[in-house]
Design a protein around this motif. Structure first.
Motif, PDB file in Angstrom:
ATOM      1  N   HIS A   1     -10.376   2.152  -1.639  1.00  0.00           N
ATOM      2  CA  HIS A   1      -9.685   3.385  -1.266  1.00  0.00           C
ATOM      3  C   HIS A   1     -10.674   4.491  -0.906  1.00  0.00           C
ATOM      4  CE1 HIS A   1      -5.905   1.518  -2.031  1.00  0.00           C
ATOM      5  NE2 HIS A   1      -6.243   1.202  -3.256  1.00  0.00           N
TER       6      HIS A   1
ATOM      7  N   HIS B   1       0.954   4.035  -3.028  1.00  0.00           N
ATOM      8  CA  HIS B   1       0.807   5.480  -2.794  1.00  0.00           C
ATOM      9  C   HIS B   1       1.943   6.246  -3.459  1.00  0.00           C
ATOM     10  CE1 HIS B   1       0.733   9.304  -0.535  1.00  0.00           C
ATOM     11  NE2 HIS B   1      -0.566   9.101  -0.559  1.00  0.00           N
TER      12      HIS B   1
ATOM     13  N   THR C   1       0.835  -1.212   0.000  1.00  0.00           N
ATOM     14  CA  THR C   1       0.000   0.000   0.000  1.00  0.00           C
ATOM     15  C   THR C   1       0.867   1.258   0.000  1.00  0.00           C
ATOM     16  OG1 THR C   1      -0.213  -0.200   2.408  1.00  0.00           O
ATOM     17  CG2 THR C   1      -1.992  -1.115   1.064  1.00  0.00           C
ATOM     18  N   ASP C   2       2.007   1.198   0.679  1.00  0.00           N
ATOM     19  CA  ASP C   2       2.906   2.361   0.658  1.00  0.00           C
ATOM     20  C   ASP C   2       3.520   2.532  -0.730  1.00  0.00           C
ATOM     21  OD1 ASP C   2       2.277   2.534   3.304  1.00  0.00           O
ATOM     22  OD2 ASP C   2       4.269   2.125   4.076  1.00  0.00           O
TER      23      ASP C   2
ATOM     24  N   LEU D   1      -9.805   7.775  -3.456  1.00  0.00           N
ATOM     25  CA  LEU D   1      -8.383   7.964  -3.727  1.00  0.00           C
ATOM     26  C   LEU D   1      -7.990   7.159  -4.966  1.00  0.00           C
ATOM     27  CD1 LEU D   1      -5.657   9.112  -2.654  1.00  0.00           C
ATOM     28  CD2 LEU D   1      -5.389   6.983  -1.385  1.00  0.00           C
ATOM     29  N   TYR D   2      -7.092   7.693  -5.729  1.00  0.00           N
ATOM     30  CA  TYR D   2      -6.525   7.051  -6.929  1.00  0.00           C
ATOM     31  C   TYR D   2      -7.481   7.069  -8.117  1.00  0.00           C
ATOM     32  CZ  TYR D   2      -3.168   5.151  -3.532  1.00  0.00           C
ATOM     33  OH  TYR D   2      -2.230   5.008  -2.542  1.00  0.00           O
TER      34      TYR D   2
ATOM     35  N   TRP E   1      -5.428   5.159   1.988  1.00  0.00           N
ATOM     36  CA  TRP E   1      -4.435   4.506   1.116  1.00  0.00           C
ATOM     37  C   TRP E   1      -4.364   2.996   1.290  1.00  0.00           C
ATOM     38  CZ3 TRP E   1      -2.781   5.028   5.952  1.00  0.00           C
ATOM     39  CH2 TRP E   1      -1.625   4.398   6.387  1.00  0.00           C
TER      40      TRP E   1
END
Lengths: 443, 443, 443, 443
Positions: free
Chosen positions: A300, A167, A163-164, A272-273, A432
């Protein structure tokens, strides 16, 4: 790409004090961290894209530090750490183990290099093997709980690595691809079915007997639950697009106050995204940028978005008790765990994204995998809960304020890591992670 | 100083559709806002000392706007607002009623002046009298719920006026005095007694029948509560000083993670308004700066401080269900309300500060007044809860995230405002309200 | 409104050591602060609308503190300050005189009240009269420079009182009026004329002989100035509207880098206090909201806006040396002072706003009043400059970085305060003072 | 390490339109960027340690983008960029060339990788050779100025690569070493000598004839300079330690107001990279952490620190005119350039740190190398200055506000990059460049 991924392992849980089985399990879990890193360039290990995230090489070192600090130092006589500064650099938040390097600055450290971190991992792995090799039953008895936590801890960080990384890659206008997608055919998604439950006194939580669980999953205890119904599947992107088309992001009456403040201050208008592309929406996945698929679960979203969607839909989010009661009833309590659910979409499947609503989900049997599901329950101690003594007491209990419980595991979670009692927790504005939602309502 | 304060009113709750009784109640509550302002200089009405607080004149205008908007505009034919800009300036957070002037900038407005705000109050009061005078039974039936909420709303703002004022005066190196203190003799405080309860299924929450309650207090519903014990009184400043002397603010293992972050980033070492003076501690009260009294309940602590103290003491905070069960059992459910407890220290007593632990508290009978008591319960909807339609639906429900429930009322709360089912809520880091704590533990 | 304003005083400068003349001058200047406050409500004295501004009552107290601290304490035997905390509250930035109350928090103090500040002023004024009454020639010789600085200091704060008040009122949606406007008839404005100067070695700066000047105006010194031309008048709002219509706020090539960053981060599209109203522009003045007048000088622009306009116009801003050379040459060096220029628009005129371009300006003779004029010169010490010893050394010299020089005085400046050598200075992004611009170009 | 460093090149300046000489010069300068990178690990190229700094790989790509954008695209027919996104990613601040990727986020991009950036460099270098090979005299005439600026631009970034790298490594508790130090023997440093100059009209600035200069160095023009004296050498760390021992960081009267605010808000007590170690001071250098040497020039001071030191020493900083007059007089105007001063400490020497005060410096002849010297002059346009048309007009002119001029070049500056007219500029609070100071005083 190694074969490890294409032949996904069922990583067996530690149920024995047999040192060689423990070591085998240790190696499997540790190796999986390497497997996840195979597509990466050296540069990808270095960046920290926000304070909530960490560089990949930090994850690799921190999970190693965990074994060094809690297993090798207390249990391997004469153990000499390769670098004392690592004690400070790779301590995440354990105040009982000393000061920590500033979290938001983890991405400012080019050294140790990736190669040096790998060397650190090898060093600790070698010594762990040595420790387990020479351990008598007494030592093994002491070690086992630490190793179990350490491996589950590494699994959590395996999810965070994905997940990091996502992001970080998502910020890059070059739209880098982690791994290319296995494209599934487009499907029609029938309406979710309401699964109904009578009011009653139920037991939830882990009883401490059946395999590993985190401290925060217990004790098992009784809760009175009013009659309720819960949806047979996750909310889809297609359904969420209807919410958006109905001005969902422009109607404050649908939102919690904190959520609306975020909508306004950050100009939110989609998960998100998601990237608006004329009339259409695309989304950044670990396989790159591609159109939003209406037959997939929406992901997300924050707790605020999940809650607003539910209100718009005339429903609500489930409590964590409702979710667990429903999952146990549907799957069978002993079967309600990742490694007993071969149809669930966990990280070993190699999708790194929720799949289109499956037949199992359509049949109302899918509570695990794909996406973590927001509940309406704040993360609090269960009645009678006591954190363990020592540094492991900091693992879960000190975060019991201002966080919300999520259930079920995701497409980035190792299969052997999940069970129906598992309580994940994040602040309500976070997006995220692979977060989605399932509806509930009063009966 | 008027006589009103020295002869404190028992403000009768509205239990009738008699228009003249309603008007009398309206006048009593509205007048109390003026009574609280008697010691103020014009300048004191203007300042906003932090975004959480509001200027006194804003409180006076906003509570008036509430009646104008929800009673006069819909119900008084031909009603003409004296100033259309007030609709924007004095709307607090009701998105359904239009845009709001920026909250953190409320203290940047010198106009309308205090005199103009008083004129606005008079205007609305006159028209309210006119409206009630001419109201038939049908109109009265529609109006009554709005007026009840409006008066309870004004009572909440009366408490905020005192706490916001205290915060503002406390920033002033001149240490201004609101009202001089009634000094009580120093007392010895015996240890708190543990009141024990068996496990069982209990009903909590308001049933909607017995007088006014906010929507968030209901529905009355069942909860299963494990056996527990709760302390007979609040934690004292003397006890809290022991926690401080035992390095309570220097031991991260006692703190929730968010709380410890605050301790470090803000350099906390004592409750709000405490000022170290060599070896001793003084505290700012509404009667000015004076020594901390060990026989008083400790106040102006955050949830984090309350929680850390409880952990240090080998105990924990009660859940809101435990608190309500204990209060109802101790006081008797129908008597568990402010206007049935003549010994409780509410705002009409004129102390504006918690009193030294009283005999009633020693006897274990004191659950109301003095200080709001932190619970370990996040502020969530009760099972089956539905917010009302329209703007009043925004009153309580949209804040059901990231807040913690407090119970019992304080020395700044109007007596007629409180009952055992009352749920106050604030973010866990807040300290400027009259917040204290009572211990609980598993049986 | 008192007569004082309608019969504007020519406040005589102190040119003598005659104690009674000094006292008369003292009273005139001090009284002018009261005159400016006449239209205010008590509430207007309290608010601080931004960290750069101060509450009106703070200005009234601080200017009083200046005399108390620098005249009464050292020179009046046995002088007892009425309140020692005032030494801390009303010290602005003099580190040599002790710690200062936090500047951005000046607006959080409701006390001392306006009445108490007035009492403080009376107390100090009485004692100043006493001091001057009893002063021998020696004492008077010591006192005179301090009083001169103190009165000029009060004049600077008189200007700040108006600009800070304007900033505060402008935030208020009620659009309060300070004083109603004297409406001047609309005029046509002919093009500005270029006044040309040969290259040469010029002397600029104050020679320390001819009346009072601040330390930073000297020493008088030589500068070599290339041939240049300077405009006969200020740039008008009409001309600035052409710049705006030509996308002036959308073309980065016109802007200094820091200025463009402000345009983007703050969404600037017009001068401060301008409000778009459909196709038209209105502006907030001290007489309330009214249409922009094209025949007036454009005001409330930053250095960045002034510089961008000049670049758009194919010109540049003058250096401070060019400005002073031009002003002295045009007005005559000894006449280049506010009290020698009866046509200039200073605060005593009661406009509180720049006037439409006047006949004098058309004739090329107007360099003083209306608006402070941005130069392209950074605020630096003149060659040979030495700040005075003691606290007055902090008055001007410690600000000699990151500031830009402005010249000429404004419609909010007391007439007797200004001369051609006067160097005002502000950071380049500031806009809340009465700032305008005049073009220059290379010959 | 290649031989290139140990056999430092005298990189010849382009003084001819001979394409092969131009190409040779191009290759030398471009290659130097690689030489500087030799000690780096891949991870070291990625990190951005603060918004002022950039990742090394960004520098390598941006300097390449410069040639691609300004030379290849307009002049090489059919040139195809390898990646259109690079136009956005590697544009620094040229608004006339399109939008730019967010500067503070440069360190969030793991891609393009270092290898991809090197490939980009190779691609552009190959095409540049092709372009120069095929260029007729006309094209060469057009190209030459662009290439000259491009190479000087790359030299500026070579210096920034070292200073950004130093800043990043200095944050790392592992104290990584860039290159090990050539240790010089400890020396005694005699007092600086005052070099005196009569008042007079001087010419400064570049006349546009003698080799390359940036636009901001001209036009050459006259300034009147009062009599002054300037020190024969830089201030040493030993002298600066005396300032610190005399409470230099605790006496506000020594500081500019903005500087004192920094001292207080950031708790400054020494130059950047100095670390207190008991009674002693160590400093981080590109060769790692080692004791401060009193015989070296003090470095990494802000304008505020330089100015405070000078005030403490009873002196002041020179203006840029004084500095240039003194440097030209001492070195001889035509010799006042880096490649004419073989004793100066530039980057090719391989020290990456100022050397102990040299014999040349003692003899008063050292004005170049070691450290950039703060002047008291704000960065402003010279009289008659006109920025060039097109994107190169953005190179220098748009930064002419709020910056201060520094002179002389540093131990991180390429030798061929410097001359006495060179104007470097930074905001007064910056410290991460190799900044030092030289004293001046009025005669």
């Amino acid at each position: 790409m190694s074969d490890v991924l294409t032949a996904p392992k069922t990583m067996e849980r530690i149920g024995t004090a047999d040192a060689s089985a423990v070591l085998e399990r240790y190696r499997q879990v540790r190796q999986w961290s390497d497997v996840l890193c195979e597509p990466l360039e050296t540069e990808d290990y270095v960046v920290q894209s926000m304070p909530d995230a960490s560089p990949i090489k930090w994850h690799l070192a921190h999970t190693t530090w965990f074994f060094e600090t809690l297993a090798l130092k207390p249990h391997l006589p004469g153990y000499a750490p390769p670098n004392r500064t690592f004690e400070y650099l790779f301590n995440s938040y354990y105040n009982s183990l000393g000061k920590q390097f500033s979290r938001p600055q983890r991405g400012l450290l080019s050294r140790p290099t990736v190669a040096e971190v790998r060397e650190y991992r090898r060093h600790v792995d070698t010594r762990m093997a040595e420790l387990l090799d020479g351990a008598g039953d007494d030592t093994l008895g002491d070690l086992l709980p630490v190793i179990e936590v350490g491996l589950n801890h590494e699994q959590q960080h395996q999810e965070l690595m994905l997940t990091d990384l996502k992001h970080m890659l998502a910020l890059n206008p070059l739209h880098p691809v982690y791994r290319s997608e296995k494209v599934a055919p487009r499907t029609d998604v029938p309406d979710a079915v309401w699964i109904e439950f009578e009011e009653g006194l139920h037991a939830i939580g882990h009883d401490g007997r059946d395999g590993f669980a985190y401290d925060n999953e217990g004790p098992r205890h009784r809760v009175f639950v009013e009659a309720f119904a819960i949806a047979s599947r996750l909310v889809t992107a297609g359904e969420y697009l209807e919410f958006m088309a109905d001005d969902g992001y422009e109607r404050p009456e649908l939102w919690l106050s904190d959520g609306w403040a975020k909508v306004e201050s950050e100009g939110l208008e989609a998960p998100l995204y998601w990237i608006g592309d004329g009339g259409d929406w695309k989304q950044i996945t670990l396989a790159g940028l591609r159109p939003v698929r209406p037959d997939e679960p929406v992901c997300h979203v924050s707790l605020y978005e999940a809650d607003a969607y539910a209100r718009w839909a005339g429903a609500r989010l489930p409590t964590e008790a409702e979710w667990e009661v429903a999952a146990d009833a549907t799957l069978g309590r002993t079967a309600a765990r990742g490694d007993a659910d071969p149809h669930a979409n966990f990280v070993e499947e190699g999708h790194y994204h929720p799949r289109p609503i499956s037949d199992a989900a359509r049949a109302g049997g899918q509570f695990l995998g794909d996406l973590w599901e927001w509940t309406r329950s704040a993360y609090s101690p269960y009645p009678g809960y006591r954190p363990p003594a020592g540094p492991l007491g900091e693992y879960n209990s000190k975060f019991m304020s201002s966080q919300v419980v999520l259930r079920g595991g995701s497409c980035a979670t190792p299969r052997s890591h999940i069970r129906s009692t598992y309580r994940n927790f994040f602040a309500p504005d976070k997006r995220w992670q692979f977060f989605g939602l399932r509806l509930a309502r009063d009966a």
